[in-house]
Design a protein around this motif. Structure first.
Motif, PDB file in Angstrom:
ATOM      1  N   SER A 224       0.794  -1.242   0.000  1.00 30.74           N
ATOM      2  CA  SER A 224       0.000   0.000   0.000  1.00 30.74           C
ATOM      3  C   SER A 224       0.820   1.284   0.000  1.00 30.74           C
ATOM      4  O   SER A 224       0.414   2.290   0.607  1.00 30.74           O
ATOM      5  CB  SER A 224      -0.976   0.008   1.191  1.00 30.74           C
ATOM      6  OG  SER A 224      -1.825  -1.126   1.152  1.00 30.74           O
ATOM      7  N   ALA A 225       1.963   1.268  -0.677  1.00 31.75           N
ATOM      8  CA  ALA A 225       2.712   2.519  -0.850  1.00 31.75           C
ATOM      9  C   ALA A 225       1.863   3.487  -1.662  1.00 31.75           C
ATOM     10  O   ALA A 225       1.056   3.082  -2.517  1.00 31.75           O
ATOM     11  CB  ALA A 225       4.030   2.254  -1.572  1.00 31.75           C
ATOM     12  N   ASP A 226       2.011   4.771  -1.415  1.00 35.78           N
ATOM     13  CA  ASP A 226       1.226   5.805  -2.090  1.00 35.78           C
ATOM     14  C   ASP A 226       1.678   5.944  -3.551  1.00 35.78           C
ATOM     15  O   ASP A 226       2.765   6.450  -3.834  1.00 35.78           O
ATOM     16  CB  ASP A 226       1.394   7.133  -1.352  1.00 35.78           C
ATOM     17  CG  ASP A 226       0.512   8.235  -1.928  1.00 35.78           C
ATOM     18  OD1 ASP A 226      -0.229   7.973  -2.898  1.00 35.78           O
ATOM     19  OD2 ASP A 226       0.589   9.367  -1.403  1.00 35.78           O
ATOM     20  N   ILE A 227       0.836   5.495  -4.479  1.00 33.70           N
ATOM     21  CA  ILE A 227       1.209   5.548  -5.896  1.00 33.70           C
ATOM     22  C   ILE A 227       0.957   6.923  -6.500  1.00 33.70           C
ATOM     23  O   ILE A 227       1.351   7.177  -7.642  1.00 33.70           O
ATOM     24  CB  ILE A 227       0.455   4.482  -6.727  1.00 33.70           C
ATOM     25  CG1 ILE A 227      -1.059   4.719  -6.676  1.00 33.70           C
ATOM     26  CG2 ILE A 227       0.794   3.085  -6.227  1.00 33.70           C
ATOM     27  CD1 ILE A 227      -1.844   3.792  -7.600  1.00 33.70           C
ATOM     28  N   GLU A 228       0.330   7.812  -5.744  1.00 34.01           N
ATOM     29  CA  GLU A 228       0.079   9.162  -6.240  1.00 34.01           C
ATOM     30  C   GLU A 228       0.955  10.210  -5.549  1.00 34.01           C
ATOM     31  O   GLU A 228       0.751  11.412  -5.748  1.00 34.01           O
ATOM     32  CB  GLU A 228      -1.400   9.542  -6.032  1.00 34.01           C
ATOM     33  CG  GLU A 228      -2.387   8.635  -6.734  1.00 34.01           C
ATOM     34  CD  GLU A 228      -2.261   8.659  -8.253  1.00 34.01           C
ATOM     35  OE1 GLU A 228      -1.578   9.565  -8.786  1.00 34.01           O
ATOM     36  OE2 GLU A 228      -2.830   7.764  -8.903  1.00 34.01           O
ATOM     37  N   HIS A 229       1.921   9.731  -4.781  1.00 36.75           N
ATOM     38  CA  HIS A 229       2.786  10.685  -4.067  1.00 36.75           C
ATOM     39  C   HIS A 229       3.532  11.573  -5.063  1.00 36.75           C
ATOM     40  O   HIS A 229       3.998  11.108  -6.109  1.00 36.75           O
ATOM     41  CB  HIS A 229       3.806   9.945  -3.211  1.00 36.75           C
ATOM     42  CG  HIS A 229       4.818  10.863  -2.602  1.00 36.75           C
ATOM     43  ND1 HIS A 229       4.564  11.579  -1.452  1.00 36.75           N
ATOM     44  CD2 HIS A 229       6.076  11.202  -2.998  1.00 36.75           C
ATOM     45  CE1 HIS A 229       5.620  12.316  -1.164  1.00 36.75           C
ATOM     46  NE2 HIS A 229       6.557  12.103  -2.075  1.00 36.75           N
ATOM     47  N   ARG A 230       3.665  12.834  -4.714  1.00 36.66           N
ATOM     48  CA  ARG A 230       4.353  13.786  -5.591  1.00 36.66           C
ATOM     49  C   ARG A 230       5.657  14.237  -4.945  1.00 36.66           C
ATOM     50  O   ARG A 230       5.664  14.824  -3.870  1.00 36.66           O
ATOM     51  CB  ARG A 230       3.462  14.993  -5.870  1.00 36.66           C
ATOM     52  CG  ARG A 230       2.194  14.612  -6.600  1.00 36.66           C
ATOM     53  CD  ARG A 230       1.332  15.802  -6.890  1.00 36.66           C
ATOM     54  NE  ARG A 230       0.068  15.381  -7.498  1.00 36.66           N
ATOM     55  CZ  ARG A 230      -0.844  16.223  -7.939  1.00 36.66           C
ATOM     56  NH1 ARG A 230      -0.641  17.530  -7.855  1.00 36.66           N
ATOM     57  NH2 ARG A 230      -1.962  15.769  -8.468  1.00 36.66           N
ATOM     58  N   ALA A 231       6.723  13.941  -5.631  1.00 31.51           N
ATOM     59  CA  ALA A 231       8.032  14.387  -5.172  1.00 31.51           C
ATOM     60  C   ALA A 231       8.245  15.819  -5.647  1.00 31.51           C
ATOM     61  O   ALA A 231       7.314  16.489  -6.091  1.00 31.51           O
ATOM     62  CB  ALA A 231       9.113  13.461  -5.719  1.00 31.51           C
ATOM     63  N   MET A 232       9.480  16.281  -5.568  1.00 32.67           N
ATOM     64  CA  MET A 232       9.775  17.642  -6.019  1.00 32.67           C
ATOM     65  C   MET A 232       9.349  17.819  -7.482  1.00 32.67           C
ATOM     66  O   MET A 232       9.485  16.904  -8.291  1.00 32.67           O
ATOM     67  CB  MET A 232      11.277  17.918  -5.862  1.00 32.67           C
ATOM     68  CG  MET A 232      11.682  19.357  -6.120  1.00 32.67           C
ATOM     69  SD  MET A 232      13.462  19.623  -5.775  1.00 32.67           S
ATOM     70  CE  MET A 232      13.489  19.505  -3.983  1.00 32.67           C
ATOM     71  N   HIS A 233       8.810  18.996  -7.791  1.00 35.11           N
ATOM     72  CA  HIS A 233       8.297  19.327  -9.121  1.00 35.11           C
ATOM     73  C   HIS A 233       7.047  18.506  -9.472  1.00 35.11           C
ATOM     74  O   HIS A 233       6.765  18.270 -10.656  1.00 35.11           O
ATOM     75  CB  HIS A 233       9.364  19.138 -10.200  1.00 35.11           C
ATOM     76  CG  HIS A 233      10.649  19.863  -9.919  1.00 35.11           C
ATOM     77  ND1 HIS A 233      10.715  21.222  -9.713  1.00 35.11           N
ATOM     78  CD2 HIS A 233      11.920  19.399  -9.779  1.00 35.11           C
ATOM     79  CE1 HIS A 233      11.967  21.581  -9.469  1.00 35.11           C
ATOM     80  NE2 HIS A 233      12.719  20.499  -9.499  1.00 35.11           N
ATOM     81  N   ASP A 234       6.346  18.041  -8.452  1.00 33.98           N
ATOM     82  CA  ASP A 234       5.090  17.299  -8.629  1.00 33.98           C
ATOM     83  C   ASP A 234       5.263  16.015  -9.443  1.00 33.98           C
ATOM     84  O   ASP A 234       4.355  15.593 -10.175  1.00 33.98           O
ATOM     85  CB  ASP A 234       4.024  18.178  -9.288  1.00 33.98           C
ATOM     86  CG  ASP A 234       3.384  19.135  -8.288  1.00 33.98           C
ATOM     87  OD1 ASP A 234       3.424  18.821  -7.079  1.00 33.98           O
ATOM     88  OD2 ASP A 234       2.866  20.185  -8.708  1.00 33.98           O
ATOM     89  N   VAL A 235       6.402  15.399  -9.323  1.00 38.44           N
ATOM     90  CA  VAL A 235       6.661  14.154 -10.054  1.00 38.44           C
ATOM     91  C   VAL A 235       6.046  12.968  -9.302  1.00 38.44           C
ATOM     92  O   VAL A 235       6.253  12.802  -8.098  1.00 38.44           O
ATOM     93  CB  VAL A 235       8.178  13.931 -10.211  1.00 38.44           C
ATOM     94  CG1 VAL A 235       8.449  12.564 -10.822  1.00 38.44           C
ATOM     95  CG2 VAL A 235       8.762  15.017 -11.099  1.00 38.44           C
ATOM     96  N   THR A 236       5.278  12.142 -10.008  1.00 33.17           N
ATOM     97  CA  THR A 236       4.659  10.951  -9.413  1.00 33.17           C
ATOM     98  C   THR A 236       5.433   9.701  -9.836  1.00 33.17           C
ATOM     99  O   THR A 236       6.226   9.741 -10.794  1.00 33.17           O
ATOM    100  CB  THR A 236       3.202  10.805  -9.881  1.00 33.17           C
ATOM    101  OG1 THR A 236       3.203  10.552 -11.301  1.00 33.17           O
ATOM    102  CG2 THR A 236       2.401  12.062  -9.582  1.00 33.17           C
ATOM    103  N   PRO A 237       5.203   8.572  -9.169  1.00 35.91           N
ATOM    104  CA  PRO A 237       5.863   7.329  -9.580  1.00 35.91           C
ATOM    105  C   PRO A 237       5.599   6.971 -11.040  1.00 35.91           C
ATOM    106  O   PRO A 237       6.500   6.487 -11.736  1.00 35.91           O
ATOM    107  CB  PRO A 237       5.255   6.289  -8.625  1.00 35.91           C
ATOM    108  CG  PRO A 237       4.939   7.070  -7.392  1.00 35.91           C
ATOM    109  CD  PRO A 237       4.462   8.396  -7.899  1.00 35.91           C
TER     110      PRO A 237
END
Length: 265
Positions: A224-237
């Motif tokens: 259940s890792a967050d597949i919609e997480h946004r890293a720097m610059h709103d980058v998703t997996p």
């Protein structure tokens, strides 16, 4: 059987050291070491006698008793998985947390060599889990980076810190390096944060995707890792997977209904 193994282990080390010692003594007198001299020294250690055996035995007895060399013995036996010899060295007064020139204790040496029985024995004997060598690595760091699952498990059972000296967690390191079995083990710990972030807001899932580790990505998603997480610059997996050409990971994320056109909420 244990006594026999202990005797063999001691004899191997004694023969190595005495042979070296005989060569050193000959060199200090400007002499070339001879086969006879080496044989005499080994005979002394073996208890079979021979010319000059008493002198060699007396000299060699001194280094056996030296604390520094006893500690070296402990690390040597730990690296080989010679548990009986390790126990004997500890009983004779070896310092379990003494370090070599690189700052490695017996526990670090055993962890680096994946010597599971050595690690277990050292933990039972009270080895310090937090010692760092001069490269800022702990036993946990060495085990995680090498993917030694059983060693990681033993250390975790002893409440070894899961945040490493380099500022990253064991989960981050295992995800970055592609050790899916270690990742799966760590995720069994309720205190492990599956969606923790690094300095650029990347989660272990983003790191695994960027590194192309499909098995790790799959394991994290299954937990259940967050597949919609946004890293720097709103980058998703999903964006990262598309950038690095991870076709299988892209399909995996899409099957989990990852958003194709992620936008700011």
């Amino acid at each position: 059987l244990k006594d026999q193994q202990l005797t063999i282990a001691h004899k191997k080390l004694a023969m190595h050291r005495i042979g070296t010692g005989a060569a050193s003594r000959a060199a200090s007198h400007g002499e070339a070491p001879t086969a006879a001299a080496a044989a005499n020294s080994i005979a002394a250690a073996d208890g079979t006698g021979g010319p000059g055996a008493r002198v060699d035995a007396a000299v060699d007895h001194n280094w056996i008793q030296a604390k520094r060399e006893l500690n070296e013995d402990l690390r040597h036996y730990a690296s080989l998985g010679e548990v009986g010899a390790m126990q004997h060295a500890l009983l004779r007064g070896a310092d379990i947390d003494d370090v070599d020139d690189e700052g490695n204790t017996a526990l670090l040496v055993a962890a680096r060599k994946n010597q599971i029985e050595s690690v277990a024995e050292l933990l039972l004997s009270g080895a310090d889990l937090t010692v760092q060598n001069r490269f800022n690595m702990t036993a946990m760091t060495l085990a995680v980076r090498s993917g030694f699952v059983r060693v990681v498990e033993l250390l975790r059972q002893r409440s070894c810190p899961l945040h490493l000296p380099n500022g990253y967690s064991a989960l981050f390191e295992a995800s970055r390096l592609g050790h899916a079995d270690v990742v799966n083990l760590l995720l069994q710990d309720p205190d492990v944060l599956i969606d923790e972030v690094n300095l650029i807001q990347e989660t272990p899932l983003v790191v695994a995707v960027r590194s192309g580790h499909e098995d790790v990505a799959r394991t994290l998603i299954q937990h259940s890792a967050d597949i919609e997480h946004r890293a720097m610059h709103d980058v998703t997996p999903l964006m990262v997977a598309s950038e690095v050409g991870g076709t299988t990971i892209v399909e995996l994320l899409l099957n989990k209904n990852a958003k194709v056109n992620a936008q700011d909420d």
